[in-house]
Design a protein around this motif. Structure first.
Motif, PDB file in Angstrom:
ATOM      1  N   HIS A   1      37.564  43.397  46.637  1.00  0.00           N
ATOM      2  CA  HIS A   1      36.596  42.315  46.749  1.00  0.00           C
ATOM      3  C   HIS A   1      37.359  41.031  47.024  1.00  0.00           C
ATOM      4  O   HIS A   1      38.336  40.735  46.342  1.00  0.00           O
TER       5      HIS A   1
ATOM      6  N   GLU B   1      43.340  41.526  39.452  1.00  0.00           N
ATOM      7  CA  GLU B   1      42.798  40.299  40.029  1.00  0.00           C
ATOM      8  C   GLU B   1      43.927  39.307  40.239  1.00  0.00           C
ATOM      9  O   GLU B   1      44.824  39.201  39.402  1.00  0.00           O
TER      10      GLU B   1
ATOM     11  N   ASP C   1      32.059  35.865  50.948  1.00  0.00           N
ATOM     12  CA  ASP C   1      32.368  36.998  50.100  1.00  0.00           C
ATOM     13  C   ASP C   1      32.455  38.248  50.946  1.00  0.00           C
ATOM     14  O   ASP C   1      31.680  38.440  51.867  1.00  0.00           O
ATOM     15  N   SER C   2      33.399  39.100  50.628  1.00  0.00           N
ATOM     16  CA  SER C   2      33.467  40.364  51.346  1.00  0.00           C
ATOM     17  C   SER C   2      33.892  41.450  50.392  1.00  0.00           C
ATOM     18  O   SER C   2      34.539  41.209  49.395  1.00  0.00           O
ATOM     19  N   VAL C   3      33.469  42.635  50.698  1.00  0.00           N
ATOM     20  CA  VAL C   3      33.870  43.817  49.953  1.00  0.00           C
ATOM     21  C   VAL C   3      34.405  44.795  50.966  1.00  0.00           C
ATOM     22  O   VAL C   3      33.761  45.092  51.969  1.00  0.00           O
TER      23      VAL C   3
ATOM     24  N   THR D   1      40.012  40.915  43.977  1.00  0.00           N
ATOM     25  CA  THR D   1      39.838  41.892  42.905  1.00  0.00           C
ATOM     26  C   THR D   1      39.927  43.275  43.523  1.00  0.00           C
ATOM     27  O   THR D   1      39.238  43.573  44.500  1.00  0.00           O
TER      28      THR D   1
ATOM     29  N   GLU E   1      36.605  36.907  47.483  1.00  0.00           N
ATOM     30  CA  GLU E   1      35.619  35.839  47.434  1.00  0.00           C
ATOM     31  C   GLU E   1      36.316  34.499  47.304  1.00  0.00           C
ATOM     32  O   GLU E   1      37.476  34.438  46.884  1.00  0.00           O
TER      33      GLU E   1
ATOM     34  N   HIS F   1      41.279  32.296  47.562  1.00  0.00           N
ATOM     35  CA  HIS F   1      40.397  33.452  47.397  1.00  0.00           C
ATOM     36  C   HIS F   1      40.750  34.190  46.111  1.00  0.00           C
ATOM     37  O   HIS F   1      41.925  34.289  45.751  1.00  0.00           O
TER      38      HIS F   1
ATOM     39  N   ARG G   1      42.170  47.890  37.486  1.00  0.00           N
ATOM     40  CA  ARG G   1      41.575  46.648  37.994  1.00  0.00           C
ATOM     41  C   ARG G   1      42.665  45.596  38.026  1.00  0.00           C
ATOM     42  O   ARG G   1      43.328  45.352  37.029  1.00  0.00           O
TER      43      ARG G   1
ATOM     44  N   THR H   1      35.761  48.604  51.375  1.00  0.00           N
ATOM     45  CA  THR H   1      35.946  49.923  50.795  1.00  0.00           C
ATOM     46  C   THR H   1      36.923  50.649  51.683  1.00  0.00           C
ATOM     47  O   THR H   1      36.764  50.719  52.883  1.00  0.00           O
TER      48      THR H   1
ATOM     49  N   ASN I   1      37.821  49.956  46.073  1.00  0.00           N
ATOM     50  CA  ASN I   1      37.165  48.687  46.352  1.00  0.00           C
ATOM     51  C   ASN I   1      38.088  47.485  46.266  1.00  0.00           C
ATOM     52  O   ASN I   1      38.775  47.286  45.266  1.00  0.00           O
TER      53      ASN I   1
ATOM     54  N   GLU J   1      42.262  42.367  55.750  1.00  0.00           N
ATOM     55  CA  GLU J   1      41.013  41.742  55.309  1.00  0.00           C
ATOM     56  C   GLU J   1      41.223  40.261  54.985  1.00  0.00           C
ATOM     57  O   GLU J   1      40.400  39.421  55.343  1.00  0.00           O
TER      58      GLU J   1
END
Length: 83
Positions: free
Chosen positions: A79, A62, A3-5, A71, A81, A68, A60, A7, A77, A22
């Motif tokens: 995300h 997704e 998992d990575s976030v 989001t 995962e 993966h 938002r 910013t 942000n 990323e």
């Protein structure tokens, strides 16, 4: 991989560039080696427009890509995962 976030800041061009970088890092490949190319899965210009045209500052999105769940929320942000 995990998992990575991410910013990010710096506008909508930075969003798509950061997103590609990323995902490539998560996949352990060079960004030009992403398969399939990210722009064949999601309209990157449309994605930029969504975040650029947001009046209330919250969007938002997704989608799945290469196993993966991606989001993107707000304007800061990303995300990533394992789906």
């Amino acid at each position: 991989m995990g998992d990575s976030v991410l910013t990010r800041s710096g506008g909508t061009d930075s969003l798509t560039t950061s997103l590609i970088l990323e995902i490539a890092e998560e996949e352990g490949v060079d960004p030009i080696e992403l398969s399939p190319p990210l722009n064949t899965v999601i309209d990157l210009d449309g994605l930029k427009a969504l975040f650029c045209d947001s009046k209330d500052g919250f969007v938002r999105v997704e989608f799945t890509y290469a196993g993966h769940l991606i989001t993107i929320e707000g304007d800061e942000n990303v995300h990533i995962e394992v789906a």
